[in-house]
Structures are given as C-alpha cells and as structure tokens.
Design a protein around this motif. Sequence first.
Motif, mmCIF file in Angstrom:
data_model
loop_
_atom_site.group_PDB
_atom_site.id
_atom_site.type_symbol
_atom_site.label_atom_id
_atom_site.label_comp_id
_atom_site.label_asym_id
_atom_site.label_seq_id
_atom_site.Cartn_x
_atom_site.Cartn_y
_atom_site.Cartn_z
ATOM 1 N N ALA A 246 51.204 30.661 67.933
ATOM 2 C CA ALA A 246 50.135 30.508 66.941
ATOM 3 C C ALA A 246 48.855 29.980 67.582
ATOM 4 C CB ALA A 246 50.598 29.577 65.816
ATOM 5 N N LEU A 247 48.981 29.015 68.480
ATOM 6 C CA LEU A 247 47.802 28.451 69.142
ATOM 7 C C LEU A 247 47.176 29.456 70.095
ATOM 8 C CD1 LEU A 247 49.161 24.867 69.868
ATOM 9 C CD2 LEU A 247 47.303 25.453 68.290
ATOM 10 N N ALA A 248 48.020 30.227 70.780
ATOM 11 C CA ALA A 248 47.499 31.227 71.727
ATOM 12 C C ALA A 248 46.749 32.341 71.005
ATOM 13 C CB ALA A 248 48.648 31.806 72.545
ATOM 14 N N MET A 249 47.112 32.617 69.764
ATOM 15 C CA MET A 249 46.466 33.687 68.998
ATOM 16 C C MET A 249 45.136 33.253 68.405
ATOM 17 S SD MET A 249 49.784 35.042 66.906
ATOM 18 C CE MET A 249 51.238 35.672 67.758
ATOM 19 N N GLU A 251 41.370 32.322 67.833
ATOM 20 C CA GLU A 251 40.133 32.796 68.449
ATOM 21 C C GLU A 251 39.332 31.600 68.945
ATOM 22 O OE1 GLU A 251 38.113 35.080 65.528
ATOM 23 O OE2 GLU A 251 39.798 36.448 65.175
ATOM 24 N N GLY A 252 39.356 31.376 70.241
ATOM 25 C CA GLY A 252 38.662 30.225 70.803
ATOM 26 C C GLY A 252 39.504 28.970 70.696
ATOM 27 N N THR A 253 38.868 27.813 70.820
ATOM 28 C CA THR A 253 39.558 26.528 70.760
ATOM 29 C C THR A 253 39.600 26.026 69.318
ATOM 30 O OG1 THR A 253 38.767 25.966 72.983
ATOM 31 C CG2 THR A 253 39.592 24.151 71.614
ATOM 32 N N PRO A 254 40.780 25.651 68.806
ATOM 33 C CA PRO A 254 40.852 25.145 67.435
ATOM 34 C C PRO A 254 40.006 23.871 67.277
ATOM 35 C CG PRO A 254 43.045 25.631 68.278
ATOM 36 C CD PRO A 254 42.113 25.720 69.435
ATOM 37 N N LEU A 311 38.208 24.912 55.804
ATOM 38 C CA LEU A 311 38.202 25.334 57.205
ATOM 39 C C LEU A 311 37.580 26.716 57.370
ATOM 40 C CD1 LEU A 311 41.788 24.280 58.383
ATOM 41 C CD2 LEU A 311 39.630 23.115 58.891
ATOM 42 N N ALA A 312 37.173 26.997 58.601
ATOM 43 C CA ALA A 312 36.717 28.353 58.933
ATOM 44 C C ALA A 312 37.913 29.301 58.891
ATOM 45 C CB ALA A 312 36.084 28.353 60.323
ATOM 46 N N LEU A 313 37.619 30.612 58.800
ATOM 47 C CA LEU A 313 38.678 31.600 58.620
ATOM 48 C C LEU A 313 39.710 31.554 59.747
ATOM 49 C CD1 LEU A 313 39.883 33.991 57.107
ATOM 50 C CD2 LEU A 313 38.325 35.499 58.364
ATOM 51 N N ALA A 314 39.276 31.470 60.989
ATOM 52 C CA ALA A 314 40.209 31.456 62.114
ATOM 53 C C ALA A 314 41.104 30.225 62.072
ATOM 54 C CB ALA A 314 39.441 31.518 63.440
ATOM 55 N N ASP A 315 40.512 29.096 61.706
ATOM 56 C CA ASP A 315 41.301 27.860 61.611
ATOM 57 C C ASP A 315 42.288 27.925 60.453
ATOM 58 O OD1 ASP A 315 40.054 26.768 63.794
ATOM 59 O OD2 ASP A 315 38.582 25.608 62.630
ATOM 60 N N GLN A 316 41.870 28.537 59.343
ATOM 61 C CA GLN A 316 42.786 28.712 58.215
ATOM 62 C C GLN A 316 43.994 29.541 58.623
ATOM 63 O OE1 GLN A 316 40.454 30.490 55.077
ATOM 64 N NE2 GLN A 316 39.858 28.506 54.207
ATOM 65 N N THR A 317 43.759 30.581 59.388
ATOM 66 C CA THR A 317 44.853 31.449 59.843
ATOM 67 C C THR A 317 45.842 30.654 60.685
ATOM 68 O OG1 THR A 317 43.422 33.403 59.819
ATOM 69 C CG2 THR A 317 45.426 33.510 61.167
ATOM 70 N N LEU A 318 45.327 29.831 61.587
ATOM 71 C CA LEU A 318 46.200 28.992 62.421
ATOM 72 C C LEU A 318 47.046 28.065 61.559
ATOM 73 C CD1 LEU A 318 47.159 27.663 65.069
ATOM 74 C CD2 LEU A 318 45.113 26.208 64.948
ATOM 75 N N VAL A 375 54.896 35.986 64.298
ATOM 76 C CA VAL A 375 53.907 34.943 63.984
ATOM 77 C C VAL A 375 52.604 35.585 63.527
ATOM 78 C CG1 VAL A 375 52.615 32.985 64.903
ATOM 79 C CG2 VAL A 375 54.981 33.346 65.613
ATOM 80 N N THR A 376 52.218 36.679 64.180
ATOM 81 C CA THR A 376 50.988 37.375 63.793
ATOM 82 C C THR A 376 51.039 37.799 62.325
ATOM 83 O OG1 THR A 376 50.773 38.254 66.030
ATOM 84 C CG2 THR A 376 49.495 39.346 64.316
#
Length: 379
Positions: A246-249, A251-254, A311-318, A375-376
């Motif tokens: 999940a962390l590797a997926m 986008e950028g640094t959480p 949260l931002a969208l990418a962070d929500q996904t994580l 996980v994706t």
Amino acid sequence: MTEPLLVRIGLRTLRGFAEKGRPAAGADAIHLLNAEERKTLRRIERGAIVRAAIAGALSSLVAAVVELEIARPLLGARPRYATFGEQARFYAVVGAATVIASAIEIGFLYWDGLRSVHRLAHEAGLDLFPETEDDDRAIATAMARAALELPNPNASVFGVNPRREASRLRLLVASLVYKAKISVTNFMMKMLVRRMLGRAAVRSWLPFVAVPFTALWNAYICRRIMHEARIRAMGPSAAKELVGFALAMHEGTPSDEALACTVRAVASSIVRTEDLHPNLVALFRDLAGREARTDDDVDDTRTFLARLAALALADQTLVLRVLSIASVIDGRLTKNERRLLTEARTACGKDADLAAVEALRAAFVAGDPLPPSLVTALA
C-alpha cells in the motif's frame, strides 16, 4: 503488563516444545502456505480435532459408567423414593467422578492444544521464541491464548480502548450465553431423550447422552482453536507485506496527516471489532512506528472519518487500503467493520462495494499468495 497465570504456564509449555527444535526454514513467507505445508497443517489440525473428540467422549463415558454402576445403586431399590441421605451420596459420587474426569480431560486438552499449536507454528516456519526480536514474544503469547481458548486482553494498549463503543450489557450477556451453551444444550438433549424413549430405556441410557455431544463439542472448539492459531501465525507477516504494498503504491511521499490517519484506521478497526486481536496490534505497532506524532483520541472513529474526508485523494486511497487490510487481518469481516468500511468509503466519495475486501480476506485465510493486485483493488 503481567500475563495471567494460565498464559504464563502456556508460554513455559510452548518454550519447552520450542527447545526441542527450531522451525523449518521455508523458502516462502510465513503467511504463504505451499502445497506441502497445507497438507501438513491439515494433518496436524485433524489429529488435534480427533484427539479432542476422543477426550470428551471418554470423560463423559467415565462419568456415565460411574453413575450407572456405582452411584445409582446407592439410591436403593426404588430410586424415586430415595431418602435425602441416599440422594446426597448419589450426587456426591456422580459429582466427584464428573469433576475428576473433567479435570483430566481439560488438562489433556490444554496440553495437546499447546502441543498442536506449536507444531502448526513450527511447520509454518514461525519461530515463537526468536533470539534477536523481543517483540515477537507477543506472537508466542497470542498463540498460547489461542491454544488455551483465552480471550484477548481488553485493556487499553497504545491509547486504544477496544471496548470504547461496546455495550457492557451486551458483552455480559454474550459471555454468559457462551459459557452456558454446552450445559443448556446437554440438558435439552436429555429432555428430548426422555420424551422419545420409555422410562426403562431412559434409566439405562440417559447418562450416555453426553458422550457423543461432548465429543462433537470438543471437536468444534478444537477446530476453532486451530483455525485461530493459523490466522495468528500468518497475520503479522501478511500485515507487514500488505502495508508495504500500500505504501509503495502511493503517489509520492505520504503526508504526515495521512500516516497519522492510517494509525487511526487500525485503531478504529480495533474499536469496531471490540477485540484487541494480536494481528491488529502488530499492524498498529508497525504503522505507529512509521508515524512520528502521537494523536490524542487515536481510537475515536468519528475523528478518523472526519480527518479521512479532509485528506487529498492519494492519501485517502492509502488510508482506505490500510483500513481494508486491518479489517481482514484477523481472518474475519464483522458487521461493524463492514459499516466502518462503508462509512469511510462514503466519506471519500466511493461506492460501498466490498468485494475486493472479501477477496483479500479469502486469500489470506486460505494461505494463498497475496499479490499487489489484491491491494490495488481495495481503493
């Protein structure tokens, strides 16, 4: 925190088994069971279940024989008109035989349960007492609790109170119902036999009604124990790998807020299950170690949902992926966890479809490979 006496005894027993040999080193991860490991674990589980059933049957059989051959003659020629003294002697003998037989049965079940759980961990390649990692003592403790069918601790850990949203009355009722289940069912079976058979047959066979029932009950409980032990053996390894995906997926640094929210996600899952399951504790510890800040009320589900929505969208996904992992890492997906997942997905503007979560749970419980694609699909 000092563990209860029974857990300490269980740990010493497991350590004694562990000193006889280190676990086999497998080429794959602990949570991934290859064909040979599946076959071996099934054999261990079947053996434990059969032995538990035999122990229950023998215990009930001994009590029944004592009642018929030793205690019943004490009631005299007309048992229905036995004096108080005769009845007292009858129940004293039956009670003593039942207590002794049950004590031996329980002692054997505890010992064999610990031995079977150790064999299961050994064959899966799990070292319960590693020389270099002190934190893994928690795994041995979790396995001992599983073998002894002891509940998980309910005290707050890391600021998480598993009973924060629980109804005390419901917890009490559930506990009483569980403890009374076998006694009540045994009584109902005897009443059914009384209705179906004649009086003479009842006098001869009623004490033996408990024999098959106790055997089946023991087999059922042992099956649950072995299933739970396998889940606990695989859980920490699977949690670390899945969170890594999940962390590797991402986008950028959480962001720091996203990492803090992943910790809140696991804490909220603990609160909704009302259980401090060791797999969730391991997952919480792993994520908390990645997050420098310590939030107040980390187990407040309403605060979690509010911060998730911001949260931002990418962070929500994580966070949604981590929440999904937390929801299944104990091998279950409860009604309250489903509700939390639905609320979290709604807060992020997503649908309430949990098919991907169910697929992850099924693969984990079966010991199947856990590819990143699982996980994706979670968010």
